[in-house]
Every structure is written in C-alpha cells, then in structure tokens.
Scaffold this motif. Structure first.
Motif, PDB file in Angstrom:
ATOM      1  N   LYS A 101       5.805   1.412  16.237  1.00  0.00           N
ATOM      2  CA  LYS A 101       6.029   0.023  16.627  1.00  0.00           C
ATOM      3  C   LYS A 101       6.053  -0.888  15.401  1.00  0.00           C
ATOM      4  CE  LYS A 101       2.838  -2.616  18.611  1.00  0.00           C
ATOM      5  NZ  LYS A 101       1.830  -3.080  19.584  1.00  0.00           N
ATOM      6  N   ALA A 102       5.160  -0.640  14.465  1.00  0.00           N
ATOM      7  CA  ALA A 102       5.122  -1.441  13.243  1.00  0.00           C
ATOM      8  C   ALA A 102       6.376  -1.226  12.401  1.00  0.00           C
ATOM      9  CB  ALA A 102       3.873  -1.092  12.434  1.00  0.00           C
ATOM     10  N   MET A 103       6.832   0.026  12.296  1.00  0.00           N
ATOM     11  CA  MET A 103       8.052   0.295  11.521  1.00  0.00           C
ATOM     12  C   MET A 103       9.264  -0.357  12.160  1.00  0.00           C
ATOM     13  SD  MET A 103       7.759   4.133   9.941  1.00  0.00           S
ATOM     14  CE  MET A 103       7.605   5.028  11.456  1.00  0.00           C
ATOM     15  N   GLU A 104       9.335  -0.305  13.488  1.00  0.00           N
ATOM     16  CA  GLU A 104      10.460  -0.939  14.186  1.00  0.00           C
ATOM     17  C   GLU A 104      10.452  -2.452  13.978  1.00  0.00           C
ATOM     18  OE1 GLU A 104      11.706  -1.852  18.771  1.00  0.00           O
ATOM     19  OE2 GLU A 104      10.698   0.052  18.346  1.00  0.00           O
ATOM     20  N   GLU A 105       9.274  -3.065  14.081  1.00  0.00           N
ATOM     21  CA  GLU A 105       9.148  -4.512  13.870  1.00  0.00           C
ATOM     22  C   GLU A 105       9.578  -4.892  12.457  1.00  0.00           C
ATOM     23  OE1 GLU A 105       7.927  -8.555  14.228  1.00  0.00           O
ATOM     24  OE2 GLU A 105       7.994  -7.074  15.833  1.00  0.00           O
ATOM     25  N   CYS A 106       9.088  -4.160  11.476  1.00  0.00           N
ATOM     26  CA  CYS A 106       9.394  -4.491  10.074  1.00  0.00           C
ATOM     27  C   CYS A 106      10.860  -4.252   9.749  1.00  0.00           C
ATOM     28  CB  CYS A 106       8.517  -3.675   9.133  1.00  0.00           C
ATOM     29  SG  CYS A 106       6.773  -4.064   9.259  1.00  0.00           S
ATOM     30  N   ASP A 108      13.660  -3.718  12.000  1.00  0.00           N
ATOM     31  CA  ASP A 108      14.699  -4.339  12.822  1.00  0.00           C
ATOM     32  C   ASP A 108      14.578  -5.850  12.904  1.00  0.00           C
ATOM     33  OD1 ASP A 108      15.557  -1.779  13.228  1.00  0.00           O
ATOM     34  OD2 ASP A 108      14.602  -1.559  15.193  1.00  0.00           O
ATOM     35  N   ARG A 109      13.396  -6.351  13.132  1.00  0.00           N
ATOM     36  CA  ARG A 109      13.242  -7.786  13.352  1.00  0.00           C
ATOM     37  C   ARG A 109      13.048  -8.570  12.066  1.00  0.00           C
ATOM     38  NH1 ARG A 109       9.325  -6.826  18.346  1.00  0.00           N
ATOM     39  NH2 ARG A 109      10.872  -6.034  19.799  1.00  0.00           N
ATOM     40  N   ARG A 110      12.355  -7.985  11.092  1.00  0.00           N
ATOM     41  CA  ARG A 110      12.081  -8.701   9.841  1.00  0.00           C
ATOM     42  C   ARG A 110      13.055  -8.349   8.730  1.00  0.00           C
ATOM     43  NH1 ARG A 110       7.410 -12.223  10.118  1.00  0.00           N
ATOM     44  NH2 ARG A 110       6.518 -11.685  12.115  1.00  0.00           N
ATOM     45  N   GLY A 111      13.725  -7.199   8.852  1.00  0.00           N
ATOM     46  CA  GLY A 111      14.665  -6.783   7.830  1.00  0.00           C
ATOM     47  C   GLY A 111      14.002  -6.305   6.545  1.00  0.00           C
ATOM     48  N   TRP A 112      12.811  -5.772   6.659  1.00  0.00           N
ATOM     49  CA  TRP A 112      12.093  -5.294   5.477  1.00  0.00           C
ATOM     50  C   TRP A 112      12.530  -3.878   5.141  1.00  0.00           C
ATOM     51  CZ3 TRP A 112       6.278  -6.780   6.430  1.00  0.00           C
ATOM     52  CH2 TRP A 112       6.170  -8.173   6.455  1.00  0.00           C
ATOM     53  N   ASP A 113      12.399  -3.546   3.864  1.00  0.00           N
ATOM     54  CA  ASP A 113      12.634  -2.186   3.405  1.00  0.00           C
ATOM     55  C   ASP A 113      11.350  -1.398   3.619  1.00  0.00           C
ATOM     56  OD1 ASP A 113      13.509   0.095   2.203  1.00  0.00           O
ATOM     57  OD2 ASP A 113      13.377  -0.686   0.156  1.00  0.00           O
ATOM     58  N   LEU A 114      11.416  -0.306   4.407  1.00  0.00           N
ATOM     59  CA  LEU A 114      10.209   0.451   4.729  1.00  0.00           C
ATOM     60  C   LEU A 114       9.632   1.166   3.511  1.00  0.00           C
ATOM     61  CD1 LEU A 114      10.981   1.982   8.220  1.00  0.00           C
ATOM     62  CD2 LEU A 114       9.661  -0.046   7.656  1.00  0.00           C
ATOM     63  N   ALA A 115      10.464   1.405   2.501  1.00  0.00           N
ATOM     64  CA  ALA A 115       9.950   2.035   1.290  1.00  0.00           C
ATOM     65  C   ALA A 115       9.056   1.080   0.503  1.00  0.00           C
ATOM     66  CB  ALA A 115      11.094   2.500   0.404  1.00  0.00           C
ATOM     67  N   ARG A 116       9.146  -0.214   0.813  1.00  0.00           N
ATOM     68  CA  ARG A 116       8.312  -1.206   0.134  1.00  0.00           C
ATOM     69  C   ARG A 116       7.292  -1.846   1.070  1.00  0.00           C
ATOM     70  NH1 ARG A 116      10.555  -2.785  -4.814  1.00  0.00           N
ATOM     71  NH2 ARG A 116      12.567  -1.840  -5.189  1.00  0.00           N
ATOM     72  N   THR A 117       7.115  -1.257   2.230  1.00  0.00           N
ATOM     73  CA  THR A 117       6.154  -1.769   3.205  1.00  0.00           C
ATOM     74  C   THR A 117       4.923  -0.870   3.189  1.00  0.00           C
ATOM     75  OG1 THR A 117       7.982  -2.542   4.564  1.00  0.00           O
ATOM     76  CG2 THR A 117       5.830  -2.421   5.601  1.00  0.00           C
ATOM     77  N   TYR A 118       3.772  -1.474   2.956  1.00  0.00           N
ATOM     78  CA  TYR A 118       2.543  -0.720   2.790  1.00  0.00           C
ATOM     79  C   TYR A 118       1.525  -1.111   3.846  1.00  0.00           C
ATOM     80  CZ  TYR A 118       4.132   0.891  -1.729  1.00  0.00           C
ATOM     81  OH  TYR A 118       4.837   1.499  -2.723  1.00  0.00           O
ATOM     82  N   ILE A 119       0.673  -0.174   4.181  1.00  0.00           N
ATOM     83  CA  ILE A 119      -0.472  -0.454   5.044  1.00  0.00           C
ATOM     84  C   ILE A 119      -1.593  -0.866   4.119  1.00  0.00           C
ATOM     85  CG2 ILE A 119      -2.130   0.524   6.644  1.00  0.00           C
ATOM     86  CD1 ILE A 119       0.070   2.342   7.623  1.00  0.00           C
ATOM     87  N   TYR A 120      -1.959  -2.111   4.203  1.00  0.00           N
ATOM     88  CA  TYR A 120      -2.921  -2.640   3.246  1.00  0.00           C
ATOM     89  C   TYR A 120      -4.363  -2.338   3.655  1.00  0.00           C
ATOM     90  CZ  TYR A 120      -5.263  -5.815   0.076  1.00  0.00           C
ATOM     91  OH  TYR A 120      -6.080  -6.332  -0.880  1.00  0.00           O
ATOM     92  N   ASP A 121      -4.722  -2.673   4.891  1.00  0.00           N
ATOM     93  CA  ASP A 121      -6.119  -2.539   5.284  1.00  0.00           C
ATOM     94  C   ASP A 121      -6.230  -2.194   6.769  1.00  0.00           C
ATOM     95  OD1 ASP A 121      -8.861  -2.584   5.123  1.00  0.00           O
ATOM     96  OD2 ASP A 121      -9.007  -4.737   5.446  1.00  0.00           O
ATOM     97  N   PRO A 122      -6.219  -0.904   7.121  1.00  0.00           N
ATOM     98  CA  PRO A 122      -6.439  -0.554   8.529  1.00  0.00           C
ATOM     99  C   PRO A 122      -7.912  -0.717   8.887  1.00  0.00           C
ATOM    100  CG  PRO A 122      -6.142   1.413   7.211  1.00  0.00           C
ATOM    101  CD  PRO A 122      -5.942   0.246   6.288  1.00  0.00           C
TER     102      PRO A 122
END
Length: 135
Positions: A101-106, A108-122
C-alpha cells in the motif's frame, strides 16, 4: 592451563568448527551493501517529504513486530519488502500488504521514485489483547 569444556575440543578443532560456522553464515546471510564515505547521506533534512502509514489489528505479537521493524529500519522500501518476504512466514502478510500500500501510494499518487524512498522509522505499538479465537 587450557579448559576443555567437552572431551576432545582442542584449540585446533575449535578453530576449524568456528571457521566452518562462519562459512555457513556467510553462505546463507544477506550482507548489507558496502557504504561509501564520499556519498551524501541518505537521510537529509526533516522538512523533506514524509508519509506515514498505519495498520491496525495486526494479529502478531509485539516482539515479532519489533523484529520486523528492525529488519525494515532505514532501508529502501523495495528492499524492506524483499527482506520481509524472504522470511516466508504466514504472519508477515499484513506487513507485506502495508508495504505494498505504501509503495502504491508513493509511486502512483505522489510520483516518487521507489529507489529513493526509504523507511525511516517503523514504530510497532501495543494493541488490544486477543480474547477470542478464530476457527
């Protein structure tokens, strides 16, 4: 004097056993990427874009949630998905769904590159105790 914890555990045999254990660990372990000190840090200012995703009513113990959080912390979102998926546990499905769900949001909706999207603090949290059982 040398203490023998078991019969016939001489120093040369201990060394051989430890070398074999290290080789087995190296064979099955996913080693982290090498870090380059010349690269800029991954995490910059706190005013960058940050998204939060939550999932309620996950039927997993808090201890296992902390384990998953340690696996995912400060990793790319795709790497975190692959790490959790590689555990091959049935209980990891809600976490995989949340990551999807987080990958889809980032993506499709935000247009972010998933290679530059990090999980900062779970952050796993306590919920209600399970008082009823499912069939």
């Amino acid at each position: 004097t040398f203490y023998f914890p078991r019969k016939h555990w001489f120093p040369w045999r201990v060394r051989l056993v430890r070398q074999r254990q290290a080789a087995v660990r190296a064979k099955r372990h996913l080693w982290p990427r090498r870090s380059d000190s010349k690269e800029e840090p991954i995490f910059g200012d706190k005013d960058q874009d940050v998204l939060a995703f939550t999932e309620k009513e996950i039927r997993i113990s808090f201890k296992k949630l902390v384990h998953y959080a340690r696996l995912m912390k400060r990793k790319q979102i795709q790497d975190a998905y692959e790490w959790v998926d590689s555990l091959a546990r049935m209980k990891s499905e809600p976490i995989l769904k949340l990551l999807e769900k987080a990958m889809e949001e980032c993506r499709d909706r935000r247009g972010w590159d998933l290679a530059r999207t990090y999980i900062y603090d779970p952050q796993p949290g306590f919920g209600f105790y399970v008082k009823n059982l499912r069939k």
